[in-house]
Design an enzyme around this catalytic site. Structure first.
Site, PDB file in Angstrom:
ATOM      1  N   GLU A   1      -0.252  -9.021  -1.221  1.00 47.91           N
ATOM      2  CA  GLU A   1      -0.749  -8.577   0.076  1.00 47.91           C
ATOM      3  C   GLU A   1      -1.951  -7.649  -0.098  1.00 47.91           C
ATOM      4  OE1 GLU A   1       1.172  -7.624   4.425  1.00 47.91           O
ATOM      5  OE2 GLU A   1       1.725  -6.287   2.780  1.00 47.91           O
TER       6      GLU A   1
ATOM      7  N   ASP B   1       0.806  -1.217   0.000  1.00 49.02           N
ATOM      8  CA  ASP B   1       0.000   0.000   0.000  1.00 49.02           C
ATOM      9  C   ASP B   1       0.843   1.273   0.000  1.00 49.02           C
ATOM     10  OD1 ASP B   1       1.002  -0.163   2.594  1.00 49.02           O
ATOM     11  OD2 ASP B   1      -0.878  -0.919   3.408  1.00 49.02           O
TER      12      ASP B   1
ATOM     13  N   GLU C   1      -1.721   4.980   3.337  1.00 47.05           N
ATOM     14  CA  GLU C   1      -1.776   3.560   2.960  1.00 47.05           C
ATOM     15  C   GLU C   1      -3.197   3.021   2.780  1.00 47.05           C
ATOM     16  OE1 GLU C   1       2.233   4.281   4.699  1.00 47.05           O
ATOM     17  OE2 GLU C   1       0.190   4.782   5.314  1.00 47.05           O
TER      18      GLU C   1
ATOM     19  N   HIS D   1      14.568   5.388  11.094  1.00 47.22           N
ATOM     20  CA  HIS D   1      14.266   5.655   9.690  1.00 47.22           C
ATOM     21  C   HIS D   1      15.147   6.804   9.217  1.00 47.22           C
ATOM     22  CE1 HIS D   1      11.903   6.519   6.063  1.00 47.22           C
ATOM     23  NE2 HIS D   1      11.294   5.362   6.255  1.00 47.22           N
TER      24      HIS D   1
ATOM     25  N   ARG E   1       3.775   7.633   8.980  1.00 48.23           N
ATOM     26  CA  ARG E   1       3.474   9.036   8.691  1.00 48.23           C
ATOM     27  C   ARG E   1       2.414   9.596   9.639  1.00 48.23           C
ATOM     28  NH1 ARG E   1       4.292  12.204   3.995  1.00 48.23           N
ATOM     29  NH2 ARG E   1       5.330  10.396   3.068  1.00 48.23           N
TER      30      ARG E   1
ATOM     31  N   HIS F   1       8.034   4.877  12.578  1.00 47.96           N
ATOM     32  CA  HIS F   1       8.244   5.716  11.394  1.00 47.96           C
ATOM     33  C   HIS F   1       6.961   6.130  10.697  1.00 47.96           C
ATOM     34  CE1 HIS F   1       7.755   1.705   9.629  1.00 47.96           C
ATOM     35  NE2 HIS F   1       7.290   2.339   8.582  1.00 47.96           N
TER      36      HIS F   1
END
Length: 361
Positions: A122, A100, A136, A242, A211, A209
């Protein structure tokens, strides 16, 4: 007359895509019935190169789109332009995307514009909360409307796709991250972190990490880590950072001076730490799939390796992302975006207390 091989293009751009597509790429490259081309967008740079090297894979083409402080619009537009040219030249019979990410969405859309069938690895993950995770949840829903082959990791994902009314065929395949995990774990990797004594400390491995956790939630998660270290003087935190400075810099500022907080560059998929039997807190999807909504209140562990795993989640999240595997993680979250949520003493997880769980993959 020998039939011409099928041309398959596998597109990826980020570290999680590289991890989960590594077994797929290896299988396709060994097949005699197809010609496989791997194209990188460059949404991630060093982190993807690290995973490709880990699995001894090479890309056939690299769009190299990455720029400093790139926005979602930057990633989408540059990927679309680069992939349009690449697909027109290669003329693949099928494009495979995973998950995604913005790269996956852009590659699916670019293939659709060229009327190239899309296979989605997936497929079927849902939270039913459009902005959590962001972007996502929207990306995977949009890919599902474009794809003609849907490779779902669990029966729940199959149900989600059926309810969405997608076109094309749905296949219940299992999760390719398990293939990647076991491939590397079989090598019995070792992890040496300067200053970290694995024998003297219980090691908490964490990844942060996403968003939707940028900004204030990230500060709150860091505060919760500090609470854990204060409550548990025998515990050390191992936190691979990250490379995005939006994530990296606040965590370094909050945790960098703590003597038992070990902040490192990204590691080889965290598999060597898992092999060392460290408890893990994970807000990603790579190794610890988040639990279903309202799980039974008991400890849990990754059914494919040994260490107990605790998920990070937003305390007010209405539905938990990615309930896969559905029975493999039944734990309460120990780290939330509200630092006040971590106040009671944290009990050590004993392996004897862990329930025996069936591996759904």
């Amino acid at each position: 007359m020998t039939p011409l091989p099928i041309r398959v293009c596998i597109a990826l751009g980020t570290r999680p895509e590289a991890i989960k597509l590594a077994p797929v790429i290896s299988t396709f490259q060994q097949a005699k019935w197809c010609e496989t081309q791997v194209v990188l967008t460059g949404q991630h740079r060093e982190m993807v190169d690290q995973v490709m090297n880990l699995f001894h894979l090479k890309a056939d083409h690299d769009l190299a789109i990455m720029q400093s402080q790139q926005s979602l619009t930057d990633i989408t537009c540059r990927s679309l332009h680069g992939l349009e040219t690449f697909f027109q030249s290669l003329q693949p019979h099928m494009v495979l995307v995973q998950g995604d990410t913005t790269t996956a969405f852009a590659a699916a859309l670019a293939a659709f514009y060229q009327k190239i069938p899309v296979g989605h690895v997936e497929a079927g993950l849902r939270t039913d909360a459009l902005f959590d995770p962001y972007p996502e949840e929207a990306n995977r829903r949009l890919i599902s409307q474009i794809a003609q082959l849907h490779f779902a990791p669990t029966s729940q994902a199959v149900d989600n796709l059926n309810r969405s009314g997608v076109t094309g065929k749905i296949f219940h395949t299992g999760n390719t991250v398990i293939d990647a995990l076991l491939t590397v774990a079989a090598r019995q990797p070792k992890c040496q972190i300067p200053g970290l004594d694995w024998q003297a400390h219980r090691v908490l491995l964490a990844t942060v990490h996403r968003r939707e956790n940028w900004g204030e939630p990230l500060q709150e998660i860091a505060a919760s880590f500090l609470d854990i270290l204060e409550q548990c003087p025998d515990t050390a935190l191992l936190l691979p950072l990250h490379r995005n400075p939006v994530v990296r810099e606040p965590l370094q500022a909050a945790l960098g001076n703590h003597p038992r907080a070990f902040l490192t560059d990204p590691l080889d998929t965290n598999l060597d730490e898992l092999a060392s039997n460290s408890p893990e807190s994970n807000e990603s999807q790579n190794l610890s799939e988040n639990p279903p909504q309202n799980p039974p209140q008991s400890s849990s562990q990754n059914p494919n390796l040994n260490p107990p795993i605790k998920p990070i989640k937003r305390s007010d999240l209405p539905k938990i992302e990615n309930p896969h595997p559905p029975h493999a993680d039944r734990s309460k979250p120990i780290i939330k975006s509200n630092p006040l949520a971590v106040k009671t003493p944290i009990k050590p997880i004993k392996r004897s207390d862990l329930p025996k769980i069936e591996n759904p993959h």
